[in-house]
Design a protein around this motif. Structure first.
Motif, short mmCIF file in Angstrom:
data_model
loop_
_atom_site.label_atom_id
_atom_site.label_comp_id
_atom_site.label_asym_id
_atom_site.label_seq_id
_atom_site.Cartn_x
_atom_site.Cartn_y
_atom_site.Cartn_z
N ASP A 107 0.85 -1.18 0.00
CA ASP A 107 0.00 0.00 0.00
C ASP A 107 0.89 1.24 0.00
N TRP A 108 0.82 2.00 -1.06
CA TRP A 108 1.67 3.21 -1.17
C TRP A 108 1.41 4.16 -0.01
N ASP A 109 0.17 4.27 0.42
CA ASP A 109 -0.18 5.21 1.49
C ASP A 109 0.39 4.80 2.85
N SER A 110 0.86 3.56 2.95
CA SER A 110 1.46 3.11 4.22
C SER A 110 2.96 3.35 4.26
N MET A 111 3.50 3.98 3.21
CA MET A 111 4.94 4.21 3.14
C MET A 111 5.39 5.15 4.24
N HIS A 112 6.51 4.80 4.89
CA HIS A 112 7.08 5.63 5.95
C HIS A 112 8.58 5.71 5.73
N ASP A 113 9.09 6.94 5.58
CA ASP A 113 10.51 7.15 5.29
C ASP A 113 10.95 6.34 4.07
N LYS A 114 10.09 6.31 3.06
CA LYS A 114 10.34 5.63 1.79
C LYS A 114 10.36 4.10 1.92
N ILE A 115 9.95 3.57 3.05
CA ILE A 115 9.95 2.13 3.28
C ILE A 115 8.51 1.62 3.28
N VAL A 116 8.27 0.51 2.58
CA VAL A 116 6.95 -0.12 2.58
C VAL A 116 7.09 -1.58 3.00
N LYS A 117 6.04 -2.10 3.62
CA LYS A 117 5.99 -3.51 3.95
C LYS A 117 5.34 -4.26 2.81
N LEU A 118 5.92 -5.39 2.45
CA LEU A 118 5.46 -6.16 1.30
C LEU A 118 4.57 -7.32 1.72
N LYS A 119 3.61 -7.62 0.86
CA LYS A 119 2.72 -8.77 1.05
C LYS A 119 2.91 -9.68 -0.16
N ILE A 120 3.36 -10.91 0.09
CA ILE A 120 3.61 -11.82 -1.02
C ILE A 120 2.28 -12.17 -1.69
N ALA A 121 2.28 -12.16 -3.02
CA ALA A 121 1.07 -12.45 -3.77
C ALA A 121 0.76 -13.94 -3.72
N THR A 122 -0.51 -14.26 -3.64
CA THR A 122 -0.94 -15.66 -3.64
C THR A 122 -0.96 -16.20 -5.07
N LYS A 123 -1.13 -17.51 -5.20
CA LYS A 123 -1.17 -18.14 -6.52
C LYS A 123 -2.33 -17.58 -7.35
N ASP A 124 -3.49 -17.42 -6.72
CA ASP A 124 -4.65 -16.89 -7.44
C ASP A 124 -4.41 -15.45 -7.88
N GLU A 125 -3.75 -14.66 -7.04
CA GLU A 125 -3.48 -13.27 -7.38
C GLU A 125 -2.48 -13.19 -8.54
N ILE A 126 -1.48 -14.08 -8.52
CA ILE A 126 -0.49 -14.09 -9.59
C ILE A 126 -1.13 -14.44 -10.92
N GLU A 127 -2.14 -15.28 -10.89
CA GLU A 127 -2.82 -15.70 -12.11
C GLU A 127 -3.92 -14.73 -12.55
N ASN A 128 -4.16 -13.69 -11.78
CA ASN A 128 -5.19 -12.71 -12.10
C ASN A 128 -4.65 -11.69 -13.10
N GLU A 129 -5.15 -11.74 -14.33
CA GLU A 129 -4.66 -10.85 -15.39
C GLU A 129 -4.94 -9.38 -15.11
N ASP A 130 -5.91 -9.08 -14.25
CA ASP A 130 -6.27 -7.68 -13.98
C ASP A 130 -5.14 -6.92 -13.30
N PHE A 131 -4.22 -7.63 -12.67
CA PHE A 131 -3.15 -6.95 -11.94
C PHE A 131 -1.96 -6.57 -12.83
N TYR A 132 -1.87 -7.14 -14.00
CA TYR A 132 -0.68 -6.94 -14.83
C TYR A 132 -0.84 -5.74 -15.76
N PRO A 133 0.28 -5.06 -16.06
CA PRO A 133 0.20 -3.92 -16.99
C PRO A 133 -0.14 -4.38 -18.40
N GLU A 134 -0.73 -3.50 -19.17
CA GLU A 134 -1.10 -3.81 -20.54
C GLU A 134 0.17 -3.97 -21.40
N PRO A 135 0.13 -4.85 -22.39
CA PRO A 135 1.29 -4.98 -23.30
C PRO A 135 1.55 -3.67 -24.03
N GLY A 136 2.82 -3.41 -24.35
CA GLY A 136 3.16 -2.24 -25.14
C GLY A 136 3.61 -1.03 -24.34
#
Length: 227
Positions: A107-136
């Motif tokens: 979450d960008w809004d949770s950034m503190h002193d330029k540091i963010v905590k990461l949440k590892i993506a689940t298998k279902d999230e990795i397979e979700n095409e909605d999260f990926y940038p468009e080609p090109g």
């Protein structure tokens, strides 16, 4: 000391050595912002560096549980350099640029002193095409210039030789010296400035495609360029 005692002693020492070895974690837990690359009503593409000392590219996505969700991939420096050199687009960077790419959210809004905590993506999230940038989407579409890390200044290399030798006597180096001279001459000429950007990208990709360990690479390279 019997065989059993010897084996026990060896196992104990191996265990002690294993405990003393500092292993790099399999996943990152935090990342530090390096710079925002694209900004439209908020950060859309950003570059970070993880606590595993790896590069990270992140894009803005929609998630109900985060105010300003970012979907990120952890990559090495070589992959980042290729993306910045426009050898491939942002989507390919996220999906196929390396083997075993790890994906995260933060979450960008949770950034503190330029540091963010990461949440590892689940298998279902990795397979979700909605999260990926468009080609090109290439690095040329960034709204802010990439501040590349400063490289060490070039230094002259001296080779001490005996007698009246010249470059042709170094059979392993002569070809590389000629190649570098040709590439540097071409890149500094006025001709290169008149070439379309799409053609430059093609030449870069063609050069990086071959192994350059024999004559076949040269033949195939020129055949590809002149097709």
């Amino acid at each position: 000391m019997d065989i059993f005692d010897v084996r026990s002693s060896v196992v104990c020492r191996l265990n002690e050595a294993d405990q003393m070895t500092v292993r790099k974690p399999r996943t990152a837990s935090t990342a530090q912002l390096a710079q925002t690359l694209t900004y439209f009503d908020g950060p859309q593409v950003a570059l970070l560096r993880t606590d595993r000392n790896r590069e990270m590219l992140a894009v803005h996505v929609d998630r109900d549980d985060m105010n300003h969700a970012m979907f990120a991939c952890e990559i090495n420096k070589s992959t980042l350099r290729k993306y910045m050199d426009q050898r491939f687009d942002l989507r390919y960077t996220f999906t196929d640029s390396e083997y075993g790419i790890k994906h995260y959210f933060f979450d960008w809004d949770s950034m503190h002193d330029k540091i963010v905590k990461l949440k590892i993506a689940t298998k279902d999230e990795i397979e979700n095409e909605d999260f990926y940038p468009e080609p090109g989407f290439f690095s040329r579409h960034h709204t802010r210039e990439y501040a590349a890390p400063a490289r060490a200044a070039a230094e002259a290399q001296k080779y001490k030789i005996d007698g009246t030798w010249d470059a042709s006597d170094f059979s392993k180096f002569y070809g590389r010296i000629s190649d570098l001279y040709a590439v540097m001459t071409l890149s500094s000429s006025k001709l290169i400035k008149s070439v379309a950007e799409i053609d430059l990208i093609f030449v870069r990709q063609t050069i990086s495609h071959y192994m350059w360990r024999g004559g076949g690479s040269y033949v195939n390279f020129y055949d590809s360029v002149f097709e």
